[in-house]
Design an enzyme around this catalytic site. Structure first.
Site, PDB file in Angstrom:
ATOM      1  N   GLU A 188      -8.132   1.285  -0.528  1.00 17.56           N
ATOM      2  CA  GLU A 188      -8.928   1.509   0.675  1.00 17.56           C
ATOM      3  C   GLU A 188      -9.215   0.120   1.240  1.00 17.56           C
ATOM      4  OE1 GLU A 188     -13.200   2.986   2.379  1.00 17.56           O
ATOM      5  OE2 GLU A 188     -12.985   1.797   0.577  1.00 17.56           O
ATOM      6  N   ASP A 218     -11.663   1.456  -4.352  1.00 23.23           N
ATOM      7  CA  ASP A 218     -12.630   1.496  -3.267  1.00 23.23           C
ATOM      8  C   ASP A 218     -12.985   0.091  -2.782  1.00 23.23           C
ATOM      9  OD1 ASP A 218     -14.709   2.971  -1.681  1.00 23.23           O
ATOM     10  OD2 ASP A 218     -16.046   1.721  -2.881  1.00 23.23           O
TER      11      ASP A 218
END
Length: 717
Positions: free
Chosen positions: A448, A395
């Site tokens: 991401e 993330d």
């Protein structure tokens, strides 16, 4: 005879909980034994020769006296109850020199089985070994129900080489709730801290750590995987475990209940993988797991860690891969967590210009510190090995790569070269990819990452970050921006659907329609589509079909597959009742068929990351908002023609060039009646004629239903 009495200052430090080296003064030595048991009425030493009382050396619970032999037990009178137990301070150091050396240099790849709480047997006695990294603390104690949460009872031994504190507490076992009590470098008492390496945490809002039988949670046998996932079908269903489906009373499902319902659903829908929003323990459910504190513990409300391990195994038994979102960028400021853990900026940067995220009110991991890198590296390996996950989706990579990420010009510190790149984070991610490749072959790392940072999916040894895939956030934003426009204005946004192919092969991409697009007032996917209800569904069918046939692996957040109207709410179940309505059921059926087509047709997946797998046929017909392209698979496999009409106007006889003449089958039509469409199209078959178009010698006149995507393949294929 030598004087064995303690200096008054040492006694005061013990009884006041300030002594930093309890093993130097407690336990057996020189034929005597000394114990500190606040609250005890009396203590006896029990050996094979019998029992002998210890004298009270201080009313706060310090007892001492002669020791006839070893081994021995302590018989403690707690005023109404009597306890017999081994003396904590009679046990030797526990961590070996190799462990300490690896911890010290930040290369211990089994940190989750080294630090933390682990049941074991020491000198024939069952108990729990605790170990904690807190190099700047003046004193550290384990506290829990087993010692009345009294930090004076079980202060730990400091292993100076690694800044690690350790202790063995006999007769303790799985299920015990504990925390650590620390004095900061100035001797001030800190809030009780949860164990950073705990394998299980209490259900929030409780914040304790729980002892787990870690030896019983053995890593599963590695799962056989096809080589080169970039050449395989890769279709991901993104799930928030707490809200995919709930019980009748709005209760969350357990890991076992989730497995019973989720696995057959996802496999039945034809997805190849399920991706969970972070399952790591987190104090606030509204963070969806993106502000975790338990980097080694599955989130407690769903059940114990062994049940989560079983969920992953059940997914594998069903042929479903498991991806876990993982957050090494930042952590919340909760006082029981990592923030100023030993009274200093231990896990985070000391300077807020490096160490504080204003966007999320979180602290940033100091990836320039070897022990912090080791902690996170160990966490990554833990989820891939111990739980058997197939991939980690990392993330907020963009926030890790740039020191000025979301900061005013005067609120960040340049790197050593004066630049904005975060060299420590880059080095960490490269090292992570090398460790995973060596330690967990076949496991994947997915980024991401929302910027144009070069080489995200290039190997670390070649100067890249080493990820296997990167989320294509640009494609997602551009295409959604296009689809949100009324069709009459789409001609002016035509590049939103085509620009992604300019850079499509610069990285190995995954096309995401993630949870981020259906929260914070953004509405749902179906809610973004223009027009009346019929046109909204037609738009969404055409768009998802365009996505599934476009180069790049696929990811769809739960609820998008049946067009949930409501924006996602993490405290409620998806609106499954909508499937009683034909348009929603039709869209779900279409997604199921798209996944089947995607898996079965090599042209739609085998060359996803190779420019040889794609060719535009109609690129610039912005007046009609028509797009057409060819997808190619390995030699000997048939190509696929994809045509999208993004206006509600049916195009009759729309001529499109083809690489070969003869019959072509219409194998997919998003406007099919079974999907909720108008059932217009080409009757399942067309015949190309020798009429040049779009650089080909053959072409065909197609009927393009309004707001539709078609897929055609050569009939002989």
């Amino acid at each position: 005879m030598a004087d064995t009495s303690l200096h008054p200052d040492a006694v005061a430090a013990l009884v006041e909980g300030r002594h930093g080296d309890p093993f130097a003064v407690l336990g057996p030595r020189d034929g005597r034994v000394r114990v500190l048991l606040p609250g005890a009425r009396g203590v006896e030493v029990v050996t094979r020769k019998g029992a002998a009382p210890l004298s009270q050396a201080h009313p706060a619970g310090l007892f001492e006296g002669p020791l006839a032999e070893t081994p021995y037990l302590l018989r403690i009178d707690w005023g109404g109850t009597t306890q017999e137990v081994e003396d904590v301070y009679a046990f030797p150091p526990l961590l070996g020199e190799l462990d300490l050396h690896l911890l010290g240099e930040g290369t211990h790849q089994d940190i989750g089985r080294c630090l933390g709480a682990h049941p074991c047997v020491v000198e024939g006695v069952r108990g729990v070994r605790f170990a904690l990294w807190a190099p700047n603390a003046r004193r550290v104690s384990v506290v829990g129900d087993f010692n009345g949460w009294d930090g004076r009872r079980n202060p730990m031994r400091l292993r100076h080489e690694a800044g690690v504190w350790e202790i063995f507490i006999p007769r303790l076992g799985p299920g015990a709730i504990y925390k650590f009590e620390l004095l900061d470098p100035n001797g001030s008492l800190l809030p009780l801290k949860a164990d950073p390496c705990a394998w299980q945490a209490e259900v929030p809002p409780a914040t304790g750590s729980i002892v787990v039988d870690t030896a019983a949670i053995r890593p599963p046998k590695p799962r056989a995987r096809p080589p080169g996932m970039e050449n395989q079908p890769f279709s991901v269903y993104e799930v928030h475990a707490g809200s995919w489906m709930r019980g009748p009373d709005n209760s969350t499902l357990s890991w076992e209940e989730l497995g019973d319902k989720l696995i057959p659903y996802v496999t039945g829908m034809g997805f190849t993988h399920v991706e969970f929003l972070p399952v790591m323990a987190h104090p606030f459910g509204g963070s969806w797991g993106y502000q975790p504190l338990g980097q080694f513990a599955p989130h407690a409300p769903f059940g114990p860690p062994e049940h989560f391990q079983r969920l992953v195994a059940r997914c594998h038994e069903a042929g479903l891969g498991v991806i876990l979102d993982w957050v090494p960028a930042h952590f919340p400021t909760d006082t029981h967590g990592l923030a100023r853990f030993d009274g200093t900026a231990l896990y985070e940067h000391a300077d807020p210009r490096e160490g504080f995220h204003h966007d999320w009110n979180t602290l940033i991991f100091n990836l320039g510190r070897r022990e912090v890198r080791n902690f996170l590296m160990g966490s990554a390996v833990h989820w891939l090995e111990t739980y058997g996950a197939d991939a980690l989706r990392v993330d907020a990579v963009a926030s890790m790569l740039y020191r000025d990420y979301s900061r005013p010009h005067d609120q960040w510190i340049p790197n050593i070269h004066g630049g904005r790149e975060n060299l420590e984070s880059i080095s960490f991610l490269q090292e992570l990819s090398r460790v995973i490749a060596e330690r967990c072959p076949g496991k994947l790392l997915i980024a991401e990452e929302s910027t144009a940072f070069p080489g995200v999916t290039r190997k670390a040894d070649e100067g890249g970050l080493g990820f296997d895939f990167k989320w294509n956030m640009g494609w997602m934003h551009d295409t959604l921006h296009y689809m949100e426009r009324d069709p009459i204005y789409r001609q002016y946004q035509h590049g939103g659907m085509t620009f992604g192919m300019v850079y499509a092969f610069t990285e190995k991409f995954m096309l995401p329609l993630s949870h981020d697009e259906v929260v914070h007032g953004k509405g749902s996917l179906i809610g973004k589509m223009p027009g009346d209800d019929w046109q909204k569904f037609a738009n969404l069918r055409a768009y998802l079909s365009f996505m599934w046939t476009h180069p790049g692996k696929k990811l769809l957040f739960m609820g998008g597959e049946f067009a949930q109207w409501r924006e996602w709410n993490h405290d409620r179940s998806l609106d499954w009742h909508l499937l009683d309505q034909a348009p929603h059921a039709g869209l779900q059926r279409m997604l199921r068929d798209l996944n089947r087509l995607y898996r079965e047709m090599p042209a739609l997946h085998a060359l996803d990351c190779d420019p040889a797998g794609f060719r535009w046929v109609v690129l610039d017909d912005n007046a009609n908002s028509v797009f057409a392209f060819l997808r190619f698979g390995p030699e000997g496999t048939p190509p696929a023609l994809v045509v999208s009409n993004m206006t509600p106007v049916t195009r009759q006889g729309y001529r499109i060039g083809l690489p070969s003449g003869g019959a072509w089958r219409e194998v997919f039509n998003s406007d099919a009646g079974i999907y909720g469409g108008s059932n217009n199209g080409n009757g399942g078959m067309v015949h190309a004629v020798a009429e040049p178009a779009h650089g080909f010698d053959a072409s065909v006149g197609l009927e393009l239903p309004g707001l539709s995507t078609l897929v055609l393949v050569p009939a002989e294929g």
